[in-house]
Design an enzyme around this catalytic site. Structure first.
Site, PDB file in Angstrom:
ATOM      1  N   GLU A  57     -50.681 -31.913   3.468  1.00 46.62           N
ATOM      2  CA  GLU A  57     -51.558 -31.004   4.290  1.00 46.62           C
ATOM      3  C   GLU A  57     -51.189 -29.972   4.820  1.00 46.62           C
ATOM      4  OE1 GLU A  57     -52.399 -35.318   4.030  1.00 46.62           O
ATOM      5  OE2 GLU A  57     -50.534 -34.851   3.518  1.00 46.62           O
ATOM      6  N   CYS A  89     -50.311 -36.393   9.655  1.00 51.08           N
ATOM      7  CA  CYS A  89     -50.406 -34.628   9.119  1.00 51.08           C
ATOM      8  C   CYS A  89     -51.929 -35.629   9.740  1.00 51.08           C
ATOM      9  CB  CYS A  89     -50.882 -35.225   8.079  1.00 51.08           C
ATOM     10  SG  CYS A  89     -49.377 -34.597   6.386  1.00 51.08           S
ATOM     11  N   THR A 201     -23.429 -52.236 -22.301  1.00 51.07           N
ATOM     12  CA  THR A 201     -24.294 -50.112 -22.733  1.00 51.07           C
ATOM     13  C   THR A 201     -23.209 -49.935 -22.423  1.00 51.07           C
ATOM     14  OG1 THR A 201     -26.593 -50.353 -22.854  1.00 51.07           O
ATOM     15  CG2 THR A 201     -25.761 -48.084 -22.157  1.00 51.07           C
ATOM     16  N   ASP A 205     -21.677 -47.646 -25.143  1.00 49.36           N
ATOM     17  CA  ASP A 205     -21.900 -45.863 -25.564  1.00 49.36           C
ATOM     18  C   ASP A 205     -20.989 -45.060 -24.367  1.00 49.36           C
ATOM     19  OD1 ASP A 205     -23.363 -47.306 -26.828  1.00 49.36           O
ATOM     20  OD2 ASP A 205     -25.142 -47.159 -26.078  1.00 49.36           O
TER      21      ASP A 205
END
Length: 362
Positions: A57, A89, A201, A205
Protein backbone atom coordinates in the site's frame (compact mmCIF):
# COMPACT_ATOMS: atom_id res chain seq x y z
CA UNK A 1 -23.15 -10.18 -1.11
CA UNK A 2 -21.00 -7.57 -2.87
CA UNK A 3 -21.32 -7.49 -6.65
CA UNK A 4 -18.03 -6.94 -8.46
CA UNK A 5 -17.60 -5.58 -11.98
CA UNK A 6 -15.30 -6.77 -14.73
CA UNK A 7 -13.12 -3.75 -13.96
CA UNK A 8 -12.92 -4.77 -10.28
CA UNK A 9 -11.68 -8.21 -11.30
CA UNK A 10 -9.12 -6.73 -13.68
CA UNK A 11 -7.64 -4.43 -11.04
CA UNK A 12 -7.50 -7.17 -8.41
CA UNK A 13 -5.93 -9.57 -10.89
CA UNK A 14 -3.23 -6.98 -11.51
CA UNK A 15 -2.72 -6.58 -7.75
CA UNK A 16 -2.27 -10.37 -7.48
CA UNK A 17 0.31 -10.33 -10.28
CA UNK A 18 2.17 -7.58 -8.45
CA UNK A 19 2.08 -9.56 -5.20
CA UNK A 20 3.62 -12.56 -6.97
CA UNK A 21 6.74 -10.51 -7.68
CA UNK A 22 7.57 -10.92 -3.99
CA UNK A 23 7.16 -14.69 -4.15
CA UNK A 24 10.72 -15.42 -3.00
CA UNK A 25 11.57 -12.36 -0.91
CA UNK A 26 8.88 -11.41 1.61
CA UNK A 27 9.32 -14.22 4.15
CA UNK A 28 8.15 -14.31 6.91
CA UNK A 29 5.65 -11.70 5.72
CA UNK A 30 2.85 -12.43 3.23
CA UNK A 31 3.04 -11.58 -0.47
CA UNK A 32 0.81 -8.55 -1.06
CA UNK A 33 0.01 -6.34 -4.03
CA UNK A 34 -1.93 -3.07 -4.25
CA UNK A 35 -3.39 -0.98 -7.07
CA UNK A 36 -4.81 2.55 -6.57
CA UNK A 37 -7.55 3.34 -9.10
CA UNK A 38 -9.19 6.71 -9.77
CA UNK A 39 -11.84 7.32 -12.42
CA UNK A 40 -11.25 3.83 -13.77
CA UNK A 41 -7.49 4.30 -14.28
CA UNK A 42 -4.65 2.90 -12.21
CA UNK A 43 -2.71 5.82 -10.71
CA UNK A 44 -0.44 3.90 -8.36
CA UNK A 45 0.72 0.34 -7.80
CA UNK A 46 3.14 -1.56 -5.61
CA UNK A 47 3.97 -4.81 -3.92
CA UNK A 48 5.67 -5.88 -0.73
CA UNK A 49 9.20 -6.50 -1.88
CA UNK A 50 10.89 -7.81 1.26
CA UNK A 51 10.41 -8.09 5.01
CA UNK A 52 11.28 -4.86 6.80
CA UNK A 53 10.60 -2.75 3.72
CA UNK A 54 7.50 -0.70 2.86
CA UNK A 55 4.29 -2.63 2.36
CA UNK A 56 2.44 -2.77 -0.95
CA UNK A 57 0.00 0.00 0.00
CA UNK A 58 2.82 2.41 0.82
CA UNK A 59 4.51 1.87 -2.56
CA UNK A 60 1.20 2.35 -4.37
CA UNK A 61 0.26 5.49 -2.42
CA UNK A 62 3.67 7.06 -3.03
CA UNK A 63 3.23 6.54 -6.75
CA UNK A 64 -0.34 7.87 -6.74
CA UNK A 65 0.44 10.98 -4.71
CA UNK A 66 -2.50 13.41 -4.55
CA UNK A 67 -4.42 11.26 -7.03
CA UNK A 68 -5.06 8.78 -4.20
CA UNK A 69 -7.61 11.16 -2.65
CA UNK A 70 -11.07 9.82 -3.43
CA UNK A 71 -9.62 6.74 -5.17
CA UNK A 72 -10.20 3.01 -4.65
CA UNK A 73 -7.42 0.77 -3.35
CA UNK A 74 -7.41 -2.85 -4.48
CA UNK A 75 -5.34 -4.91 -2.03
CA UNK A 76 -4.73 -8.66 -2.04
CA UNK A 77 -4.74 -8.79 1.78
CA UNK A 78 -6.45 -6.70 4.44
CA UNK A 79 -4.33 -3.62 5.27
CA UNK A 80 -2.47 -4.07 8.53
CA UNK A 81 -3.54 -2.13 11.61
CA UNK A 82 -0.56 -2.64 13.93
CA UNK A 83 2.95 -1.29 14.28
CA UNK A 84 5.49 -3.94 13.28
CA UNK A 85 8.72 -3.07 11.55
CA UNK A 86 6.66 -0.57 9.54
CA UNK A 87 3.68 1.68 10.44
CA UNK A 88 0.12 0.40 9.87
CA UNK A 89 -1.09 0.56 6.26
CA UNK A 90 -4.64 1.31 7.37
CA UNK A 91 -3.44 4.67 8.69
CA UNK A 92 -1.53 5.39 5.48
CA UNK A 93 -4.69 4.80 3.43
CA UNK A 94 -6.66 7.08 5.74
CA UNK A 95 -4.05 9.82 5.56
CA UNK A 96 -4.02 9.63 1.76
CA UNK A 97 -7.79 10.16 1.60
CA UNK A 98 -8.64 6.90 -0.17
CA UNK A 99 -12.44 6.56 -0.46
CA UNK A 100 -12.84 2.79 -0.95
CA UNK A 101 -10.79 -0.32 -0.18
CA UNK A 102 -11.40 -3.65 -1.89
CA UNK A 103 -9.52 -6.48 -0.18
CA UNK A 104 -9.24 -9.98 -1.59
CA UNK A 105 -9.26 -11.50 1.90
CA UNK A 106 -9.13 -10.68 5.58
CA UNK A 107 -5.76 -11.04 7.28
CA UNK A 108 -5.54 -14.41 9.14
CA UNK A 109 -2.97 -12.88 11.50
CA UNK A 110 -4.77 -12.64 14.88
CA UNK A 111 -2.97 -9.34 15.49
CA UNK A 112 -4.96 -7.89 12.56
CA UNK A 113 -7.92 -10.26 11.98
CA UNK A 114 -10.39 -7.69 10.68
CA UNK A 115 -9.22 -4.74 12.75
CA UNK A 116 -7.60 -3.03 9.76
CA UNK A 117 -10.81 -3.10 7.77
CA UNK A 118 -12.85 -2.13 10.83
CA UNK A 119 -10.63 0.91 11.40
CA UNK A 120 -11.10 2.02 7.81
CA UNK A 121 -14.85 1.49 7.89
CA UNK A 122 -15.19 3.37 11.18
CA UNK A 123 -13.61 6.40 9.48
CA UNK A 124 -16.07 6.35 6.60
CA UNK A 125 -14.14 4.39 3.97
CA UNK A 126 -16.20 1.98 1.86
CA UNK A 127 -15.09 -1.61 2.39
CA UNK A 128 -15.51 -4.77 0.30
CA UNK A 129 -13.86 -8.13 1.05
CA UNK A 130 -13.68 -11.39 -0.87
CA UNK A 131 -12.90 -10.45 -4.48
CA UNK A 132 -10.71 -13.28 -5.92
CA UNK A 133 -10.13 -14.65 -2.43
CA UNK A 134 -9.26 -18.15 -3.66
CA UNK A 135 -6.42 -16.76 -5.81
CA UNK A 136 -5.20 -14.63 -2.91
CA UNK A 137 -5.11 -17.63 -0.59
CA UNK A 138 -3.15 -19.64 -3.16
CA UNK A 139 -0.55 -16.88 -3.19
CA UNK A 140 0.11 -17.21 0.55
CA UNK A 141 -0.53 -20.83 1.61
CA UNK A 142 2.38 -20.76 4.05
CA UNK A 143 1.51 -17.52 5.81
CA UNK A 144 -2.13 -18.60 6.12
CA UNK A 145 -1.11 -22.03 7.44
CA UNK A 146 1.19 -20.49 10.03
CA UNK A 147 -1.47 -18.05 11.21
CA UNK A 148 -4.34 -20.56 11.25
CA UNK A 149 -2.57 -23.79 12.21
CA UNK A 150 0.65 -22.65 13.83
CA UNK A 151 2.80 -24.56 11.36
CA UNK A 152 4.16 -24.09 7.83
CA UNK A 153 2.59 -25.29 4.61
CA UNK A 154 4.51 -28.46 3.74
CA UNK A 155 5.25 -29.26 0.10
CA UNK A 156 7.05 -32.55 -0.64
CA UNK A 157 8.98 -32.89 -3.88
CA UNK A 158 9.68 -36.30 -5.39
CA UNK A 159 11.44 -37.26 -8.63
CA UNK A 160 10.57 -40.70 -9.96
CA UNK A 161 10.43 -42.93 -12.99
CA UNK A 162 7.08 -43.64 -14.60
CA UNK A 163 6.91 -46.88 -12.63
CA UNK A 164 7.45 -45.02 -9.33
CA UNK A 165 11.14 -45.67 -8.75
CA UNK A 166 13.12 -42.95 -6.97
CA UNK A 167 16.51 -44.71 -6.91
CA UNK A 168 18.18 -47.94 -7.89
CA UNK A 169 18.34 -50.70 -5.29
CA UNK A 170 21.91 -49.53 -4.58
CA UNK A 171 20.63 -46.05 -3.68
CA UNK A 172 21.89 -44.31 -6.82
CA UNK A 173 19.38 -41.64 -7.81
CA UNK A 174 21.28 -39.02 -9.83
CA UNK A 175 19.78 -38.23 -12.18
CA UNK A 176 16.29 -39.54 -12.88
CA UNK A 177 14.79 -36.31 -14.21
CA UNK A 178 16.27 -33.91 -16.74
CA UNK A 179 17.87 -30.47 -16.54
CA UNK A 180 14.59 -28.59 -17.03
CA UNK A 181 12.94 -30.37 -14.10
CA UNK A 182 15.92 -29.75 -11.85
CA UNK A 183 15.86 -26.07 -12.79
CA UNK A 184 12.13 -25.98 -12.03
CA UNK A 185 12.82 -27.39 -8.56
CA UNK A 186 15.07 -24.38 -7.88
CA UNK A 187 12.02 -22.12 -8.24
CA UNK A 188 10.13 -24.09 -5.62
CA UNK A 189 13.12 -24.04 -3.28
CA UNK A 190 13.45 -20.28 -3.80
CA UNK A 191 9.89 -19.52 -2.68
CA UNK A 192 10.29 -21.64 0.44
CA UNK A 193 11.48 -20.49 3.84
CA UNK A 194 13.12 -23.81 4.68
CA UNK A 195 14.12 -27.10 3.04
CA UNK A 196 13.87 -30.39 4.94
CA UNK A 197 15.64 -33.64 4.17
CA UNK A 198 16.49 -36.85 5.99
CA UNK A 199 19.80 -38.31 7.03
CA UNK A 200 19.47 -41.04 4.40
CA UNK A 201 19.54 -38.44 1.62
CA UNK A 202 22.49 -36.65 3.23
CA UNK A 203 24.53 -39.86 3.45
CA UNK A 204 23.59 -41.08 -0.04
CA UNK A 205 23.80 -37.84 -2.06
CA UNK A 206 25.71 -35.28 0.08
CA UNK A 207 23.42 -32.49 -1.17
CA UNK A 208 23.83 -28.75 -0.56
CA UNK A 209 20.04 -28.16 -0.68
CA UNK A 210 20.55 -24.49 -1.47
CA UNK A 211 19.00 -22.25 -4.10
CA UNK A 212 21.14 -22.12 -7.21
CA UNK A 213 20.71 -20.27 -10.52
CA UNK A 214 18.32 -17.73 -8.94
CA UNK A 215 19.45 -14.61 -7.09
CA UNK A 216 16.85 -14.07 -4.36
CA UNK A 217 19.14 -12.38 -1.84
CA UNK A 218 18.80 -15.12 0.78
CA UNK A 219 19.07 -18.87 1.31
CA UNK A 220 16.32 -20.95 2.92
CA UNK A 221 17.05 -22.57 6.24
CA UNK A 222 18.21 -26.17 5.62
CA UNK A 223 16.95 -28.83 8.03
CA UNK A 224 18.07 -32.43 8.50
CA UNK A 225 15.97 -35.01 10.30
CA UNK A 226 18.80 -37.02 11.86
CA UNK A 227 17.64 -38.84 14.98
CA UNK A 228 21.08 -40.30 15.86
CA UNK A 229 23.19 -37.42 14.51
CA UNK A 230 24.97 -39.34 11.78
CA UNK A 231 25.51 -36.21 9.66
CA UNK A 232 29.26 -36.06 8.87
CA UNK A 233 30.81 -32.72 9.90
CA UNK A 234 32.34 -32.60 6.41
CA UNK A 235 28.93 -32.70 4.66
CA UNK A 236 28.31 -30.17 1.89
CA UNK A 237 25.07 -29.14 3.57
CA UNK A 238 27.06 -27.51 6.40
CA UNK A 239 28.33 -24.94 3.91
CA UNK A 240 26.61 -21.85 2.58
CA UNK A 241 23.79 -20.99 4.94
CA UNK A 242 21.90 -21.73 8.12
CA UNK A 243 21.46 -25.38 9.05
CA UNK A 244 19.24 -26.97 11.68
CA UNK A 245 19.89 -30.61 12.59
CA UNK A 246 17.09 -32.30 14.52
CA UNK A 247 17.83 -35.34 16.63
CA UNK A 248 16.08 -37.65 19.06
CA UNK A 249 17.93 -36.52 22.17
CA UNK A 250 21.17 -34.94 23.35
CA UNK A 251 23.97 -36.83 21.62
CA UNK A 252 27.77 -36.33 21.93
CA UNK A 253 28.14 -35.79 18.15
CA UNK A 254 26.26 -32.52 18.52
CA UNK A 255 29.43 -30.67 19.52
CA UNK A 256 31.14 -31.37 16.18
CA UNK A 257 28.12 -30.22 14.19
CA UNK A 258 27.78 -27.07 16.24
CA UNK A 259 31.46 -26.37 15.66
CA UNK A 260 30.70 -26.58 11.94
CA UNK A 261 28.04 -23.90 12.27
CA UNK A 262 24.91 -26.03 12.62
CA UNK A 263 22.20 -25.61 15.22
CA UNK A 264 21.28 -28.91 16.86
CA UNK A 265 17.77 -29.30 18.24
CA UNK A 266 16.54 -32.28 20.26
CA UNK A 267 12.94 -33.24 19.44
CA UNK A 268 12.56 -36.72 20.93
CA UNK A 269 9.60 -38.73 19.68
CA UNK A 270 8.47 -42.33 19.86
CA UNK A 271 10.75 -45.29 19.04
CA UNK A 272 13.88 -43.16 18.85
CA UNK A 273 12.46 -41.02 16.03
CA UNK A 274 12.12 -37.27 15.79
CA UNK A 275 8.79 -35.76 16.76
CA UNK A 276 7.82 -34.36 13.36
CA UNK A 277 4.70 -32.63 14.67
CA UNK A 278 6.84 -30.81 17.23
CA UNK A 279 9.29 -29.89 14.46
CA UNK A 280 6.59 -28.22 12.38
CA UNK A 281 5.27 -26.39 15.44
CA UNK A 282 8.78 -25.13 16.17
CA UNK A 283 9.22 -23.99 12.56
CA UNK A 284 5.92 -22.12 12.76
CA UNK A 285 7.18 -20.40 15.90
CA UNK A 286 10.29 -19.36 13.97
CA UNK A 287 8.25 -17.74 11.20
CA UNK A 288 8.66 -20.45 8.56
CA UNK A 289 5.80 -20.12 6.07
CA UNK A 290 6.53 -22.70 3.38
CA UNK A 291 8.53 -25.87 4.06
CA UNK A 292 9.94 -27.66 1.02
CA UNK A 293 10.77 -31.34 1.55
CA UNK A 294 13.27 -33.30 -0.55
CA UNK A 295 13.71 -36.60 1.23
CA UNK A 296 13.60 -40.34 0.78
CA UNK A 297 10.69 -42.71 1.03
CA UNK A 298 10.98 -43.15 4.79
CA UNK A 299 10.69 -39.51 5.88
CA UNK A 300 8.21 -38.56 3.14
CA UNK A 301 6.08 -41.58 3.95
CA UNK A 302 6.07 -40.74 7.66
CA UNK A 303 5.03 -37.16 6.95
CA UNK A 304 2.16 -38.44 4.82
CA UNK A 305 1.14 -40.96 7.48
CA UNK A 306 0.95 -38.15 10.03
CA UNK A 307 -1.15 -36.02 7.66
CA UNK A 308 1.52 -33.31 7.62
CA UNK A 309 1.91 -33.11 3.82
CA UNK A 310 -0.15 -30.30 2.30
CA UNK A 311 1.02 -30.66 -1.29
CA UNK A 312 2.98 -33.12 -3.42
CA UNK A 313 5.27 -31.91 -6.19
CA UNK A 314 5.83 -35.00 -8.33
CA UNK A 315 8.24 -35.14 -11.28
CA UNK A 316 7.95 -38.22 -13.46
CA UNK A 317 10.68 -39.00 -16.00
CA UNK A 318 9.95 -41.07 -19.13
CA UNK A 319 12.07 -43.98 -17.90
CA UNK A 320 11.45 -47.30 -16.15
CA UNK A 321 13.58 -48.53 -13.22
CA UNK A 322 11.91 -51.88 -12.56
CA UNK A 323 10.50 -53.60 -9.49
CA UNK A 324 13.80 -53.62 -7.57
CA UNK A 325 13.99 -49.81 -7.53
CA UNK A 326 13.29 -47.87 -4.35
CA UNK A 327 9.77 -46.53 -4.08
CA UNK A 328 8.30 -43.13 -3.44
CA UNK A 329 6.79 -43.68 0.02
CA UNK A 330 7.33 -46.10 2.85
CA UNK A 331 3.90 -46.95 4.22
CA UNK A 332 2.69 -49.70 6.52
CA UNK A 333 1.04 -52.39 4.41
CA UNK A 334 -2.57 -51.55 3.56
CA UNK A 335 -5.14 -54.22 4.19
CA UNK A 336 -8.07 -52.64 2.36
CA UNK A 337 -8.58 -50.06 -0.38
CA UNK A 338 -10.31 -47.67 2.01
CA UNK A 339 -6.87 -47.00 3.59
CA UNK A 340 -5.40 -45.59 0.40
CA UNK A 341 -4.40 -41.93 0.22
CA UNK A 342 -6.70 -40.00 -2.11
CA UNK A 343 -5.28 -36.99 -3.95
CA UNK A 344 -6.72 -33.99 -5.76
CA UNK A 345 -4.70 -33.06 -8.86
CA UNK A 346 -4.07 -29.31 -9.02
CA UNK A 347 -2.22 -29.20 -12.32
CA UNK A 348 -0.15 -31.28 -14.71
CA UNK A 349 2.65 -29.76 -16.79
CA UNK A 350 5.41 -30.85 -19.13
CA UNK A 351 8.81 -29.69 -17.85
CA UNK A 352 11.28 -30.54 -20.56
CA UNK A 353 10.86 -34.27 -21.19
CA UNK A 354 9.40 -34.84 -17.72
CA UNK A 355 5.89 -34.47 -16.33
CA UNK A 356 5.20 -32.43 -13.21
CA UNK A 357 2.09 -33.13 -11.16
CA UNK A 358 0.95 -30.97 -8.25
CA UNK A 359 -1.49 -32.77 -5.98
CA UNK A 360 -2.93 -32.36 -2.51
CA UNK A 361 -4.13 -35.07 -0.14
CA UNK A 362 -7.86 -34.80 0.39
Amino acid sequence: MTSYSVSDHQHMAHALRLAARGLCTTSPNPRVGCVIVRDGEAVGEGWHERAGGPHAEVHALRQAGELARGATAYVTLEPCSHHGRTPPCAEALLAAGVAHVVAAMADPNPVVAGSGLARLQARGIGIAVGLMEAQARELNPGFISRMERGRPFLRAKIAASLDGGTALASGISQWITGDAARHDVQRWRARSCAILTGIGTVLADDPCLNVRELDIGRQPLRIIADSRLRTPPSSAILQGGALLVCCDDRIPQAAALRAGGAEVLALPGADGKIDLVALLTELGRRGINELHVEAGASLTGELLRLNLVDELLLYFAPVLLGSSARGMFDFPALTEMAQRTALDILDTSHVGQDIRIRARPR
